[in-house]
Scaffold this motif. Structure first.
Motif, PDB file in Angstrom:
ATOM      1  N   PRO B  45       0.840  -1.208   0.000  1.00 25.65           N
ATOM      2  CA  PRO B  45       0.000   0.000   0.000  1.00 25.65           C
ATOM      3  C   PRO B  45       0.873   1.255   0.000  1.00 25.65           C
ATOM      4  CG  PRO B  45       0.146  -0.906   2.203  1.00 25.65           C
ATOM      5  CD  PRO B  45       0.953  -1.823   1.319  1.00 25.65           C
ATOM      6  N   GLU B  46       0.241   2.404  -0.175  1.00 29.20           N
ATOM      7  CA  GLU B  46       0.951   3.683  -0.061  1.00 29.20           C
ATOM      8  C   GLU B  46       1.096   4.006   1.424  1.00 29.20           C
ATOM      9  OE1 GLU B  46       1.471   6.105  -2.750  1.00 29.20           O
ATOM     10  OE2 GLU B  46       1.096   4.399  -4.095  1.00 29.20           O
ATOM     11  N   GLU B  47       2.147   4.717   1.761  1.00 28.45           N
ATOM     12  CA  GLU B  47       2.284   5.200   3.139  1.00 28.45           C
ATOM     13  C   GLU B  47       1.230   6.277   3.383  1.00 28.45           C
ATOM     14  OE1 GLU B  47       6.439   6.174   3.639  1.00 28.45           O
ATOM     15  OE2 GLU B  47       6.969   4.052   3.666  1.00 28.45           O
ATOM     16  N   GLU B  48       0.863   6.449   4.652  1.00 32.12           N
ATOM     17  CA  GLU B  48      -0.168   7.428   5.058  1.00 32.12           C
ATOM     18  C   GLU B  48      -1.575   7.038   4.602  1.00 32.12           C
ATOM     19  OE1 GLU B  48       0.515   9.654   7.310  1.00 32.12           O
ATOM     20  OE2 GLU B  48       2.643   9.111   7.177  1.00 32.12           O
ATOM     21  N   THR B  49      -1.803   5.745   4.332  1.00 27.46           N
ATOM     22  CA  THR B  49      -3.190   5.356   4.053  1.00 27.46           C
ATOM     23  C   THR B  49      -3.795   4.737   5.307  1.00 27.46           C
ATOM     24  OG1 THR B  49      -2.325   3.335   3.054  1.00 27.46           O
ATOM     25  CG2 THR B  49      -3.185   4.967   1.546  1.00 27.46           C
ATOM     26  N   ALA B  50      -5.086   4.946   5.442  1.00 28.10           N
ATOM     27  CA  ALA B  50      -5.807   4.404   6.594  1.00 28.10           C
ATOM     28  C   ALA B  50      -6.177   2.950   6.323  1.00 28.10           C
ATOM     29  CB  ALA B  50      -7.064   5.224   6.828  1.00 28.10           C
ATOM     30  N   VAL B  51      -6.045   2.130   7.359  1.00 24.06           N
ATOM     31  CA  VAL B  51      -6.480   0.731   7.225  1.00 24.06           C
ATOM     32  C   VAL B  51      -7.469   0.412   8.330  1.00 24.06           C
ATOM     33  CG1 VAL B  51      -4.488  -0.264   6.057  1.00 24.06           C
ATOM     34  CG2 VAL B  51      -4.455  -0.043   8.555  1.00 24.06           C
ATOM     35  N   GLU B  52      -8.338  -0.545   8.027  1.00 27.81           N
ATOM     36  CA  GLU B  52      -9.283  -0.983   9.037  1.00 27.81           C
ATOM     37  C   GLU B  52      -9.096  -2.453   9.310  1.00 27.81           C
ATOM     38  OE1 GLU B  52     -13.496  -0.117   9.427  1.00 27.81           O
ATOM     39  OE2 GLU B  52     -13.061   1.654   8.189  1.00 27.81           O
ATOM     40  N   ALA B  53      -9.288  -2.819  10.560  1.00 29.16           N
ATOM     41  CA  ALA B  53      -9.170  -4.229  10.921  1.00 29.16           C
ATOM     42  C   ALA B  53     -10.133  -5.048  10.070  1.00 29.16           C
ATOM     43  CB  ALA B  53      -9.481  -4.416  12.407  1.00 29.16           C
ATOM     44  N   GLY B  54      -9.624  -6.137   9.511  1.00 27.45           N
ATOM     45  CA  GLY B  54     -10.472  -7.020   8.710  1.00 27.45           C
ATOM     46  C   GLY B  54     -10.512  -6.662   7.241  1.00 27.45           C
ATOM     47  N   GLU B  55      -9.850  -5.539   6.868  1.00 24.14           N
ATOM     48  CA  GLU B  55      -9.860  -5.147   5.455  1.00 24.14           C
ATOM     49  C   GLU B  55      -8.513  -5.406   4.812  1.00 24.14           C
ATOM     50  OE1 GLU B  55     -11.336  -1.254   4.746  1.00 24.14           O
ATOM     51  OE2 GLU B  55     -13.366  -1.818   5.410  1.00 24.14           O
ATOM     52  N   GLU B  56      -8.537  -5.686   3.525  1.00 22.37           N
ATOM     53  CA  GLU B  56      -7.265  -5.969   2.842  1.00 22.37           C
ATOM     54  C   GLU B  56      -6.544  -4.662   2.541  1.00 22.37           C
ATOM     55  OE1 GLU B  56      -8.408  -4.557  -1.130  1.00 22.37           O
ATOM     56  OE2 GLU B  56      -6.466  -5.457  -0.602  1.00 22.37           O
ATOM     57  N   PHE B  57      -5.217  -4.702   2.656  1.00 25.62           N
ATOM     58  CA  PHE B  57      -4.444  -3.500   2.339  1.00 25.62           C
ATOM     59  C   PHE B  57      -3.363  -3.775   1.300  1.00 25.62           C
ATOM     60  CE2 PHE B  57      -2.161  -5.333   5.998  1.00 25.62           C
ATOM     61  CZ  PHE B  57      -0.859  -5.354   5.518  1.00 25.62           C
ATOM     62  N   GLY B  58      -3.261  -5.002   0.847  1.00 22.45           N
ATOM     63  CA  GLY B  58      -2.238  -5.344  -0.132  1.00 22.45           C
ATOM     64  C   GLY B  58      -2.439  -6.780  -0.546  1.00 22.45           C
ATOM     65  N   ALA B  59      -1.492  -7.277  -1.340  1.00 25.34           N
ATOM     66  CA  ALA B  59      -1.637  -8.657  -1.796  1.00 25.34           C
ATOM     67  C   ALA B  59      -0.275  -9.309  -1.935  1.00 25.34           C
ATOM     68  CB  ALA B  59      -2.373  -8.696  -3.130  1.00 25.34           C
ATOM     69  N   ILE B  60      -0.296 -10.616  -1.754  1.00 30.49           N
ATOM     70  CA  ILE B  60       0.917 -11.403  -1.924  1.00 30.49           C
ATOM     71  C   ILE B  60       0.680 -12.358  -3.075  1.00 30.49           C
ATOM     72  CG2 ILE B  60       2.374 -13.161  -0.848  1.00 30.49           C
ATOM     73  CD1 ILE B  60       1.954 -11.744   1.753  1.00 30.49           C
ATOM     74  N   GLU B  61       1.603 -12.345  -4.008  1.00 29.93           N
ATOM     75  CA  GLU B  61       1.467 -13.216  -5.170  1.00 29.93           C
ATOM     76  C   GLU B  61       2.519 -14.311  -5.079  1.00 29.93           C
ATOM     77  OE1 GLU B  61      -0.483 -12.633  -8.076  1.00 29.93           O
ATOM     78  OE2 GLU B  61      -0.955 -10.478  -8.041  1.00 29.93           O
ATOM     79  N   SER B  62       2.048 -15.555  -5.071  1.00 32.56           N
ATOM     80  CA  SER B  62       2.975 -16.672  -5.218  1.00 32.56           C
ATOM     81  C   SER B  62       3.011 -17.007  -6.700  1.00 32.56           C
ATOM     82  CB  SER B  62       2.490 -17.860  -4.398  1.00 32.56           C
ATOM     83  OG  SER B  62       1.318 -18.369  -4.965  1.00 32.56           O
ATOM     84  N   VAL B  63       3.816 -18.004  -7.089  1.00 31.37           N
ATOM     85  CA  VAL B  63       3.852 -18.384  -8.504  1.00 31.37           C
ATOM     86  C   VAL B  63       2.436 -18.655  -8.984  1.00 31.37           C
ATOM     87  CG1 VAL B  63       4.671 -20.104 -10.161  1.00 31.37           C
ATOM     88  CG2 VAL B  63       6.171 -19.360  -8.313  1.00 31.37           C
ATOM     89  N   LYS B  64       1.686 -19.335  -8.145  1.00 31.04           N
ATOM     90  CA  LYS B  64       0.393 -19.888  -8.517  1.00 31.04           C
ATOM     91  C   LYS B  64      -0.795 -18.935  -8.379  1.00 31.04           C
ATOM     92  CE  LYS B  64      -1.368 -23.839  -9.749  1.00 31.04           C
ATOM     93  NZ  LYS B  64      -1.359 -23.508 -11.164  1.00 31.04           N
ATOM     94  N   ALA B  65      -0.811 -18.125  -7.323  1.00 26.43           N
ATOM     95  CA  ALA B  65      -2.034 -17.370  -7.053  1.00 26.43           C
ATOM     96  C   ALA B  65      -1.781 -16.098  -6.260  1.00 26.43           C
ATOM     97  CB  ALA B  65      -3.017 -18.250  -6.293  1.00 26.43           C
ATOM     98  N   ALA B  66      -2.802 -15.243  -6.221  1.00 25.92           N
ATOM     99  CA  ALA B  66      -2.737 -14.011  -5.447  1.00 25.92           C
ATOM    100  C   ALA B  66      -3.554 -14.171  -4.181  1.00 25.92           C
ATOM    101  CB  ALA B  66      -3.298 -12.863  -6.280  1.00 25.92           C
ATOM    102  N   SER B  67      -3.052 -13.683  -3.044  1.00 30.46           N
ATOM    103  CA  SER B  67      -3.862 -13.673  -1.821  1.00 30.46           C
ATOM    104  C   SER B  67      -3.796 -12.298  -1.188  1.00 30.46           C
ATOM    105  CB  SER B  67      -3.376 -14.695  -0.792  1.00 30.46           C
ATOM    106  OG  SER B  67      -2.476 -15.587  -1.344  1.00 30.46           O
ATOM    107  N   ASP B  68      -4.924 -11.877  -0.654  1.00 35.39           N
ATOM    108  CA  ASP B  68      -4.994 -10.581   0.022  1.00 35.39           C
ATOM    109  C   ASP B  68      -4.248 -10.635   1.352  1.00 35.39           C
ATOM    110  OD1 ASP B  68      -6.575  -9.502  -1.940  1.00 35.39           O
ATOM    111  OD2 ASP B  68      -8.468 -10.029  -0.952  1.00 35.39           O
ATOM    112  N   ILE B  69      -3.718  -9.462   1.737  1.00 39.40           N
ATOM    113  CA  ILE B  69      -3.211  -9.331   3.099  1.00 39.40           C
ATOM    114  C   ILE B  69      -4.263  -8.542   3.866  1.00 39.40           C
ATOM    115  CG2 ILE B  69      -1.192  -8.773   4.502  1.00 39.40           C
ATOM    116  CD1 ILE B  69       0.251  -8.027   1.851  1.00 39.40           C
ATOM    117  N   ILE B  70      -4.743  -9.146   4.945  1.00 38.39           N
ATOM    118  CA  ILE B  70      -5.829  -8.538   5.720  1.00 38.39           C
ATOM    119  C   ILE B  70      -5.224  -7.835   6.939  1.00 38.39           C
ATOM    120  CG2 ILE B  70      -8.027  -8.997   6.894  1.00 38.39           C
ATOM    121  CD1 ILE B  70      -8.159 -10.079   4.079  1.00 38.39           C
ATOM    122  N   SER B  71      -5.612  -6.596   7.140  1.00 44.89           N
ATOM    123  CA  SER B  71      -5.081  -5.885   8.303  1.00 44.89           C
ATOM    124  C   SER B  71      -5.727  -6.400   9.588  1.00 44.89           C
ATOM    125  CB  SER B  71      -5.331  -4.386   8.181  1.00 44.89           C
ATOM    126  OG  SER B  71      -4.723  -3.760   9.293  1.00 44.89           O
TER     127      SER B  71
END
Lengths: 362, 125
Positions: B45-71
């Protein structure tokens, strides 16, 4: 969940397992990238026992298969293998498959695991011919041995000169003291073989090949199977092919024999050929950061002009590329388009879908 | 058996939280990196962005698939670990050393809703 005869072997080898088409299959043993490289540079062995085998036997076996298969069956020599599809009336694809012709009265169809039941029902429902159709899938195990060292390694287990099994032909020969069907086919873009046999014989052969090959062979999971076929733009049913995508749109006109016997879907495909398809599978290269995946929409300005069918960082080149179904005229090489990744637009350019040049031994 | 570090907070979506001076460092667990396999890209994510518990703020991509990162927490992202941009494999190599974002916590009591190491171990079994 179904288990192949090699299931225990995979677990013992420490594979990460996943459900695929109702089977508990190995996704990877070490890492997808490492396994991918092994197949490109040396040799890999894959358990593909989940694939389906449908047997058609009887005086009119050839007529039945020719009625369903897009490619020319009557024109095949005995011991030849041909790739093609079965289509619906509208040209959409039931499945893509390999046809093995023993003789005009004995033909084997090798189909995708996810489509076995559908395919078997499709073939039997069109059997107005003097032949019998049986689903032999549970009776065979199958492994694929792929990579530049495949022939040298397999030759150590058979007295039959493998040079005689030329590209897309097969023989029933003795391998590792057991009778097996061996074809020079595969789905990786490398030279190699697909080997069918009785369950115990295939398990024995798997162990023997791994032991004999030592550092020059590795077991390969479904993860690398997908990246390998993707790099050489071989289609996967459910991605590049489906009931809503025709073989011509998928760029598979080489497997559609318009001048051979009439097959279901021929009229629709002929019409599509005459008017030219409105879209086709292209290669895309991502110019921004990220990875483009199956299902992501593709845009030209505000207009949605296609969708990604498969995308990865291509392990050989390291570039982020994808196969995508793109409406004409945006399919032209060099077209600058955008793909939406999690709500954000990223720049892509249309490139050749040959991300890696096939190294078949023809 | 994947590694679980005592003294951290965990989520059932396999993120960890380490709290220092009112700031929360967020990463993914060893179990997460192991199930994802080779990580080849992290969408930060960009710095200085607001996040909420339980919401995704980024993603991790493995060779096979994308998964959200949940705050796991609510607050403002004050620093992102931009080393991960060029070296996403750090998350495979040492998932507990390589945090993804540093968050200025809005409400520290939120941490009580997270799992402790023992509770997290239970869900990994």
């Amino acid at each position: 969940m179904n288990h192949t005869a090699l299931h225990d072997t995979h677990v013992k080898l420490g594979a990460k397992m996943t459900e695929f088409a109702g089977f508990d299959m190995p996704i990877s043993y070490t890492s997808i990238t490492e396994e991918h490289r092994m197949v490109r540079e040396q040799c890999g062995i894959f358990d593909v026992s989940h694939m389906g085998e449908i047997c058609v036997r009887g005086p009119e076996a050839e007529q039945l298969v020719d009625r369903l298969f897009t490619n020319d069956v009557a024109g095949m020599a005995p011991n030849q293998v041909t790739y093609g599809m079965m289509c619906y009336d509208d040209g959409g694809v039931v499945d893509d498959l390999l046809v093995y012709k023993f003789a005009s009265d004995h033909i084997l169809l090798v189909v995708n695991a996810s489509n076995i039941a559908k395919d078997f029902a499709w073939v039997t429902s069109h059997n107005n011919f003097d032949c019998k159709v049986t689903d032999e899938s549970p009776n065979f195990s199958e492994v694929a041995l792929q990579g530049p060292h495949a022939q040298t390694l397999l030759q150590q287990f058979t007295d039959f000169d493998l040079e005689q099994i030329t590209f897309f032909t097969f023989r029933t020969i003795t391998v590792n003291h057991h009778e097996m069907l061996v074809s020079r086919t595969g789905y990786t873009g490398e030279d190699g073989f697909e080997i069918y046999g009785a369950h115990d014989d295939i398990v024995e052969l798997w162990d023997a090949l791994l032991e004999q090959g030592g550092e020059h062979i590795a077991p390969i999971g479904l993860g690398a199977r997908d990246t390998l076929r993707f790099e050489v733009a071989l289609p996967l049913y459910g991605n590049e092919l489906s009931k809503d995508i025709t073989p011509l749109e998928a760029g598979l006109s080489f497997a559609v024999a318009f001048d051979a016997a009439d097959f279901i879907g021929k009229d629709a495909l002929l019409a599509q050929k005459e008017t030219k398809t409105s879209r086709r599978i292209c290669g895309l290269k991502l110019l921004d950061k990220g990875i483009i995946r199956h299902g992501y929409p593709v845009f030209a300005g505000n207009a949605e002009v296609g969708f990604v069918t498969t995308g990865y960082i291509a392990p050989t080149s390291g570039e982020t590329v994808a196969l995508a179904m793109i409406d004409r005229p945006h399919d032209k090489l060099g077209s600058e388009l955008e793909v939406e990744i999690r709500g954000k637009r990223k720049k892509v350019v249309v490139i050749s879908k040959k991300f890696y040049n096939k190294k078949y031994k023809k | 058996m994947s590694k679980i570090v005592k003294g951290l907070y965990y989520t059932n979506t396999h993120e960890w939280v380490k709290v220092e001076d009112g700031f929360a460092y967020i990463g993914i667990t060893d179990y997460a990196q192991e199930s994802l396999g080779e990580i080849v890209f992290v969408e930060l994510p960009e710095e200085e962005t607001a996040v909420e518990a339980g919401e995704e703020f980024g993603a991790i991509e493995s060779v096979k698939a994308a998964s959200d990162i949940i705050s796991p927490v609510t607050g403002t992202i004050v620093v992102v670990n931009d080393e991960l941009e060029d070296s996403p494999e750090l998350l495979n190599e040492d998932p507990y050393e390589n945090w993804i974002v540093k968050v200025d916590l809005e409400d520290e009591t939120e941490l009580n809703k997270l799992l402790n190491a023992d509770e997290y171990e239970d869900i990994c079994e």
